[in-house]
Design a protein around this motif. Structure first.
Motif, mmCIF file in Angstrom:
data_model
loop_
_atom_site.group_PDB
_atom_site.id
_atom_site.type_symbol
_atom_site.label_atom_id
_atom_site.label_comp_id
_atom_site.label_asym_id
_atom_site.label_seq_id
_atom_site.Cartn_x
_atom_site.Cartn_y
_atom_site.Cartn_z
ATOM 1 N N VAL A 1163 0.836 -1.208 0.000
ATOM 2 C CA VAL A 1163 0.000 0.000 0.000
ATOM 3 C C VAL A 1163 0.862 1.246 0.000
ATOM 4 O O VAL A 1163 0.612 2.220 -0.720
ATOM 5 C CB VAL A 1163 -0.959 -0.014 1.203
ATOM 6 N N LEU A 1164 1.919 1.228 0.835
ATOM 7 C CA LEU A 1164 2.791 2.408 0.881
ATOM 8 C C LEU A 1164 3.515 2.619 -0.438
ATOM 9 O O LEU A 1164 3.752 3.753 -0.859
ATOM 10 C CB LEU A 1164 3.798 2.254 2.030
ATOM 11 N N LYS A 1165 3.896 1.513 -1.119
ATOM 12 C CA LYS A 1165 4.529 1.671 -2.417
ATOM 13 C C LYS A 1165 3.565 2.271 -3.442
ATOM 14 O O LYS A 1165 3.937 3.091 -4.278
ATOM 15 C CB LYS A 1165 5.048 0.324 -2.908
ATOM 16 N N GLU A 1166 2.283 1.839 -3.380
ATOM 17 C CA GLU A 1166 1.280 2.431 -4.288
ATOM 18 C C GLU A 1166 1.116 3.926 -4.017
ATOM 19 O O GLU A 1166 1.018 4.727 -4.949
ATOM 20 C CB GLU A 1166 -0.059 1.713 -4.116
ATOM 21 N N LEU A 1167 1.114 4.287 -2.741
ATOM 22 C CA LEU A 1167 1.010 5.705 -2.411
ATOM 23 C C LEU A 1167 2.240 6.464 -2.871
ATOM 24 O O LEU A 1167 2.161 7.620 -3.315
ATOM 25 C CB LEU A 1167 0.792 5.875 -0.911
ATOM 26 N N THR A 1168 3.443 5.805 -2.749
ATOM 27 C CA THR A 1168 4.675 6.438 -3.232
ATOM 28 C C THR A 1168 4.601 6.647 -4.738
ATOM 29 O O THR A 1168 5.019 7.695 -5.265
ATOM 30 C CB THR A 1168 5.883 5.570 -2.865
ATOM 31 N N MET A 1169 4.042 5.659 -5.454
ATOM 32 C CA MET A 1169 3.879 5.794 -6.900
ATOM 33 C C MET A 1169 2.943 6.948 -7.238
ATOM 34 O O MET A 1169 3.136 7.664 -8.222
ATOM 35 C CB MET A 1169 3.324 4.473 -7.458
ATOM 36 N N LYS A 1170 1.939 7.153 -6.422
ATOM 37 C CA LYS A 1170 1.017 8.284 -6.619
ATOM 38 C C LYS A 1170 1.755 9.605 -6.490
ATOM 39 O O LYS A 1170 1.531 10.545 -7.262
ATOM 40 C CB LYS A 1170 -0.116 8.193 -5.593
ATOM 41 N N VAL A 1171 2.688 9.671 -5.507
ATOM 42 C CA VAL A 1171 3.486 10.891 -5.336
ATOM 43 C C VAL A 1171 4.367 11.106 -6.555
ATOM 44 O O VAL A 1171 4.510 12.223 -7.081
ATOM 45 C CB VAL A 1171 4.317 10.807 -4.048
ATOM 46 N N LEU A 1172 5.011 10.016 -7.036
ATOM 47 C CA LEU A 1172 5.887 10.133 -8.207
ATOM 48 C C LEU A 1172 5.117 10.611 -9.437
ATOM 49 O O LEU A 1172 5.593 11.462 -10.198
ATOM 50 C CB LEU A 1172 6.558 8.786 -8.488
ATOM 51 N N ASN A 1173 3.927 10.057 -9.671
ATOM 52 C CA ASN A 1173 3.129 10.487 -10.816
ATOM 53 C C ASN A 1173 2.742 11.954 -10.704
ATOM 54 O O ASN A 1173 2.681 12.673 -11.700
ATOM 55 C CB ASN A 1173 1.870 9.620 -10.927
#
Length: 1354
Positions: A1163-1173
């Protein structure tokens, strides 16, 4: 030789007008205004052909009084339009609607056999040819295609054969015929233009006219006028000529004068006004009127004393194939007979009334038009109110003009009507006629349809037919032959009532006419009954037999009652029907609706007995009761009827029988009291049946005391006083007739009070009002004594009621209150005659206000309030009343007394202390402070009292309190908040106050705003932080009245980070807002990792929202802040925002180890990906990848661990690149398509509609050496450039050589009232699409310069 039937119909026809039978009609007129200089015929001819004169036609309701009696034996009978299947007459209802319109067969269609045989014989034996024209007067003349005229007498015998086949070969076919008014001369017109005049007495040729009109044209019409020396003719050139016959020195001459030139417009029909012998002295006849119908308009001219145009009327837009029609008729209006011209072209018949007023002025009045949805090819009057028209489908329609109702429709296709098409096309002279006239001639049948004295003759190719109006007996008998008895009766009834149309054969005064028709209707009724009885099915279902008689019996009953012949109904028709049991039952059941509606008031004793027996046997007791109360029952067995009514609970009928049959008004009451009295005394609940009986008893008593009979009608005047006294004496009896020892006094009054106290008192109130009125209006001593005695009885009943109800505890407070309310109303009247001891009111007051009795508190208070409102307050001491009300907690009573004394401030205490009405105090305060009618002192007292109790009001309803404060206490907000000790109460009050202010600001009708100071807003912010912190941010966004610094301090004090971030961002400190949200995010991320560690240790906690969900929400807020802030930051400043956020998201992931943390890590990696996008839109991709690789979590290990992040970023980049390329391709494609279509429109060739300019109407090549430019529009219109410039259809625009508009299209659109046509490039359809490049070409042999202007034209 005896006259044939068809001949007699011709001889007996009469056109006399009987003015004594004309109804008075409103003759509303629209006169044509007089002009100083009347128009000349030449000016009329020069008018434009397409001119239209719209107007509204007004009907003058012309009535016909012709009474024509024709007797003829029909050889064929065509069904009228209202014929049809009898199944439509079947119905379930028992009454009959007589309003259905039935006309029957109006016209009798007969073949003239003698004439038809002679026509066929002449064609075979003497080569006479086919018939071409017919005319009727004292003789019948038929013209043939070989130039012969066959003259028949009224016996259809051939009397003369005029002309020969030799002259026929020279003159052509007979195309028109006319006979003068005394039947001595015949005019024949021929297809080659010749006209001959014959002496009908000896068959001698008197004149041959060859020069009356231009040669080479056929004669379409030739007609005598009233003047035997004057005739008119109309040729195929469209011209009209006047023929004046002279005889000088033994020489017969004919002078011709042109009335209408075909070069100005072609006339295809002419009709002179012909006058009956009895109207020769009519003032209009001296003008010798002539109506002419051209292809575009109608003209009415006067030939004498000099030629004068009286009226022109354009058709408007019509079908070019429609045939113009004309027909004159003298019509009576307001007992004055005047000529009316009917004319049409198409489907609309117009009418013009010509009249001369007392001053000698001639008026031509437009009448209401007649709309027939068919193409009319023949129009004839058959009498002064009936028209017969033929449509293009050879169907005759008989129309009543005043009502515009179609009476009958006949198909005459079998006649094989002769048409005059060859003459209109002038085939005999080479066909030199216009295309328009030839088109009209396709359906022209002027010479094959003629009318004379109310009859019409049709000429077929091999036969002659006559159509005459049937007399009224024939029309009825025609329906009887088809066994359509119901329609026959309906038609006969319309003759009886004078509502029938096209009536013939009824003479004399109305009473005699009705008698004749009534005898015919009785005859029909007997036939109908006999036929129904004989044709009744003997076997089968009973329902079929009942339906058979239900179709007949109600009709028979209805018409017998309409004719007022009940003797016929019961003594003869019923005797015939009683033989069949089914018919007998249907007959008896059909009587009920007529008895109930009081159309049948008297029934013979045998029928009455049969009726009651039948209804009782079939368990139709409701019908028995309905019949009994509407009939005279003196001939019946009273005891038997009463017993039947009592056994079957027919109480209305029982009362009626006692009252009307025995004049007994007391026994019905005794019987009803015996039923409802015992259960009421025993305290048992009444059944539904007993409740119905009790209600009937109350109504019966009310009617009896008011002089009305029950259930309907009035008591005989000589019995009214006696009945009143008997009823009063009965009510006040001490005991009933069958009283026991335990019976209480006054049983009847007790019973009524226990049954329904309010209604019984209402009865007494109505009687009291009636007696007071009668007492004032009585004039005789006897009447005065009777009504005074009734008032004494009423006083006695009141005394009994007081004695029974006040001294007895069996009655409820409501019942006692109803009594004293009734008494208070009576005592308050100015003409009151009742006396009541005031001490009784005091007893009632103590009874109602007893503080020891808690039962029925609301009921007792309501009763006392009603008593006071009707005037009972004058019966009490106010001070004592107020004290008792306060002790009993009757706050509505206190309010009533305070309001009378204008102590409005004390009313607030009543509302606050009354638990049922606390909520109403807000409306009361608002209304009193807002409405006029109260003094300033009174309003101030209420204002102070409301302010004193403001804490209670806010506790009761904060929202309503806020509304009240905003409206009436705007300056007292701060003191009010000071008085509110509870912080939560202050919070609710402030929130409602601020919401009310926002609503008034945003509503559709803004109200005066209550502006609160910033410190109150900040106080509210602090309270929001304490009680509802989640609503704080929304409030901060909606409000602008707080100070930022103080608000930030408050939110920081209560640690509401989201609100603090919003305020810092609003203040301009984006970095500070970011730091606040970042700290919040880190705290929530820390909670996630600590929760995982606690779970590993076995310490799990459950909350409504999981830590990961809180992280996701917080991350969304901080990303949104970074997005908003990055728009105004440079690259370095953006990195300061985004990279700490990325670091904050990546750092907790290294703390999550072990298989149990896999879900959280993903979940945290998905949220990190959201920040990157999100940050990829503001931070370069290499910088992001570099930061990721430097991170301890992703920098160590294999590339596969960061493959997902990098590939995700690359996919986003590819998607955006593809989206950009697709958008660019679509834009380029659209641009190419637009340019290619524009180029094609500009470069295509144009084909003009005509070879001349549409303005100057000259050839586009006016001269060989002309330098004129030619402009062609895409609509096909061609112009010279100079002509367009003169009309102003071109103007210059910036960057354009010239902007042109099509002059004709623009003019037509403006003429139709359409929208203004724009001249902007590419917008109006009459302008060019490519005005920039106006093309110039050399036009071949002409040497003209042609400009093609391209546009999509309307």
């Amino acid at each position: 030789m005896s006259e044939s039937p068809d001949t007699r119909s011709l001889v007996s026809a009469s056109s006399q007008l009987n003015l004594m039978e004309i109804d008075t009609i409103d003759d509303k007129e629209f006169d044509i205004p007089q002009v100083d200089t009347p128009p000349t015929l030449e000016s009329i001819l020069n008018e434009p052909e397409d001119e239209e004169e719209p107007f509204i036609l007004e009907d003058t309701c012309l009535l016909n009084t012709e009474n024509i009696d024709a007797h003829s034996c029909e050889t064929s009978s065509l069904a009228s339009s209202d014929s049809g299947d009898r199944t439509h007459l079947k119905r379930k209802r028992k009454t009959v609607e007589l309003s259905t319109t039935v006309h029957g067969s109006v016209l009798r269609h007969s073949i003239l056999k003698g004439i038809s045989a002679q026509i066929v014989s002449a064609a075979d034996k003497v080569d006479a040819g086919l018939p071409t024209a017919v005319t009727v007067s004292g003789v019948i003349v038929v013209g043939t295609s070989h130039g012969l005229a066959l003259v028949f007498d009224l016996n259809q015998a051939l009397r003369l054969c005029l002309g020969s086949t030799a002259t026929g070969a020279e003159y052509g076919a007979v195309s028109a015929l006319s006979i003068n008014h005394d039947c001595t001369r015949l005019l024949c017109g021929f297809a080659k233009g010749h006209i001959t005049m014959w002496d009908l007495a000896n068959g001698k040729l008197l004149r041959t006219i060859t020069d009356a009109h231009p040669p080479g044209t056929a004669i379409l019409h030739v007609k005598f006028t009233d003047d035997p020396t004057l005739a008119v003719c109309n040729d195929s050139g469209g011209s009209v000529f006047e023929l004046a016959f002279r005889r000088l020195m033994g020489m017969r001459t004919c002078e011709s004068r042109c009335l209408f030139s075909g070069s100005k417009g072609e006339v295809c029909n002419v009709e002179p006004l012909l006058t009956a012998p009895d109207l020769k002295d009519h003032p209009i006849t001296q003008y010798s009127l002539l109506a002419m119908a051209s292809l575009t308009k109608i003209l009415v001219i006067g030939l004498k004393p000099s030629l004068k145009v009286w009226m022109t009327f354009p058709y408007g837009k019509t079908d070019p194939t429609s045939v113009p029609q004309l027909a004159w008729q003298f019509v009576p209006v307001q007992k004055v007979v005047n000529p009316v011209l009917a004319f049409c072209r198409g489907d609309t018949v117009h009418f013009l009334l010509v009249k001369k007023d007392e001053t000698g002025t001639i008026h031509v009045i437009k009448q209401r038009q007649l709309q027939l949805n068919c193409d009319i090819i023949s129009l004839n009057w058959i009498n002064s109110r009936t028209l017969v028209v033929m449509d293009s489908g050879e169907k005759l329609r008989v129309v009543d003009r005043p009502s515009q109702e179609e009476l009958e429709s006949l198909d005459v296709a079998e006649v094989q009507l002769v048409y005059n098409s060859s003459h209109f096309k002038s085939l005999a002279t080479g066909g030199n006629v216009s295309q328009a006239l030839a088109l009209v001639g396709e359906k022209a049948c002027y010479q094959s349809v003629c009318s004379y004295t109310g009859q019409m003759v049709l000429l077929g190719t091999k036969s002659a037919h006559i159509l005459t109006l049937r007399n009224w007996r024939e029309r009825v008998d025609c329906l009887l032959k088809q066994e359509r008895f119901v329609e026959a009766l309906s038609l006969a009834w319309s003759f009886h009532e004078g509502t029938a149309k096209a009536v013939l054969g009824l003479f004399g005064d109305p009473a005699k006419r009705k008698g004749v028709v009534a005898d015919k209707m009785i005859e029909i009724l007997f036939q109908y009954v006999e036929r129904s009885v004989k044709k009744c099915p003997e076997h089968g279902k009973i329902q079929i037999m009942e339906q058979h008689f239900q179709d007949m019996v109600p009709v028979m009953v209805d018409y017998c009652l309409q004719l007022q012949r009940t003797d016929l109904l019961f003594n003869q028709l019923y005797t015939r029907l009683v033989e069949n049991c089914v018919a007998r039952g249907v007959f008896l059941e059909s009587l009920e609706p007529y008895i109930v509606s009081e159309r049948l008031g008297c029934v013979t004793a045998p029928v009455m007995r049969d009726l009651l027996t039948h209804l009782q046997d079939n368990n139709m007791m409701d019908s028995v009761e309905n019949c009994l109360i509407h009939l005279d029952i003196t001939s019946l067995d009273i005891q038997q009827v009463v017993q039947m009514c009592w056994d079957n609970q027919l109480y209305d009928a029982m009362i009626y029988v006692f009252n009307r049959g025995m004049n007994d008004y007391i026994t019905p009451m005794e019987k009803l009291f015996q039923v409802i009295g015992p259960p009421l005394r025993e305290g048992r609940a009444l059944t539904d049946e007993q409740v119905v009986m009790g209600n009937k008893l109350l109504v019966y008593i009310s009617c009896s005391l008011a002089g009305r009979a029950y259930p309907l009608g009035d008591i005989p005047e000589d019995l009214v006083s006696q009945v009143k006294n008997q009823v009063f004496e009965f009510l006040i009896r001490l005991h009933s007739a069958e009283a026991g020892q335990e019976e209480e006094l006054y049983p009847y009054i007790r019973t009524l009070v226990h049954f329904d106290t309010p209604e019984f008192l209402n009865v007494l109130a109505l009687v009291s009002t009636s007696l007071q009125t009668q007492l004032v209006s009585q004039h005789t001593l006897e009447d005065f004594k009777n009504d005074k005695q009734a008032l004494e009885y009423q006083q006695r009943i009141v005394d009994i009621l007081l004695k029974v109800m006040v001294e007895n505890s069996d009655f409820t407070p409501s019942q006692v209150g109803c009594l004293f309310t009734f008494l208070a109303r009576q005592l308050a009247k100015p003409d009151n005659t009742l006396f009541v001891n005031r001490k009784l009111f005091d007893q009632v007051l103590e009874f109602l206000c007893s503080p020891d009795d808690d039962t029925r508190h609301t009921e007792r208070q309501q009763v006392l309030l009603e008593l006071l409102q009707v005037g009972g307050v004058i019966q009490f001491d106010e001070g004592r009343l107020l004290g008792l009300a306060e002790k009993a907690e009757f706050y509505q009573i206190c309010e009533f007394l305070y309001e009378q004394n204008h102590l409005y401030d004390k009313i607030l205490d009543c509302y606050l202390r009354d638990p049922l009405r606390k909520e109403e105090i807000f409306n009361y305060i608002h209304n009193l402070l807002s409405m006029p009618g109260y003094s300033s002192e009174e309003k101030h007292c209420v204002w102070e009292k409301a302010l004193l109790h403001i804490a209670e009001l806010v506790t009761l309803d904060p929202a309503k309190s806020a509304d009240l404060v905003a409206m009436h206490f705007p300056e007292e907000v701060r003191p009010i908040i000071t008085r509110l000790q509870d912080d939560h109460l202050v919070f609710q009050f402030l929130r409602c106050l601020l919401d009310q202010s926002a609503t008034s600001r945003e509503g559709p009708h803004p109200q005066p705003l209550l502006r609160l100071s910033p410190d109150l807003h900040e106080l509210h912010i602090g309270l929001l932080c304490r009680f509802t912190p989640r609503q704080l941010t929304d409030f901060l966004k909606a409000s602008q009245d707080y100070r930022l610094e103080e608000a930030v301090q408050i939110t920081e004090q209560y640690q509401v980070h989201e609100a603090t971030s919003y305020l810092l961002e609003k203040k301009g400190d984006s970095h500070g807002a970011f730091q606040v949200l970042l700290k919040t995010l880190k705290d929530k991320l820390g909670a996630v990792t600590s929760e995982k560690r606690s779970e590993e240790e076995g310490e799990t906690g459950r909350e409504e929202e999981s830590p990961l969900q809180r992280v996701e929400g917080s991350l969304g807020d901080i990303i949104a802040l970074c997005h908003r802030s990055s728009q105004s930051l440079n690259q370095e400043q953006r990195g300061v925002l985004w990279f700490p956020l990325l670091e904050a998201m990546m750092s907790p992931q290294k703390l999550l180890k072990g298989p149990d943390t896999r879900t959280t890590s993903e979940v945290l990696k998905e949220l990190t990906m959201k920040v990157l996008n999100s940050m990829s839109s503001f931070i370069p991709l290499p910088a992001i990848i570099q930061r990721i690789l430097q991170d301890p979590v992703y920098g160590k290990g294999k590339l596969a661990e960061i493959q997902g992040l990098i590939l995700g970023m690359l996919e986003t980049f590819n998607y955006e690149q593809t989206l950009l390329e697709t958008t660019t391709s679509l834009l380029n494609h659209d641009l190419h398509w637009s340019l290619s279509h524009l180029r094609a429109a500009v470069s295509r060739g144009l084909h003009p509609r005509q070879d001349h300019c549409n303005i100057c109407l000259q050839q586009y090549r006016r001269r060989q050496d002309s330098p004129d430019d030619i402009i062609i529009f895409s609509c096909g219109h061609l112009y010279h450039c100079q002509c367009l410039q003169r009309k102003g259809s071109g103007h210059a625009e910036p960057r354009l050589l010239q902007v042109w508009s099509c002059y004709k299209c623009i003019s037509s659109q403006r003429g139709r009232g359409g929208d203004r046509v724009t001249t902007e490039t590419g917008r109006g359809r009459s302008t060019s699409l490519a005005q920039t490049n106006v093309m110039s070409r050399e036009a071949g042999e002409d040497g003209k310069k042609v400009r093609t202007v391209v546009g999509n034209l309307s």
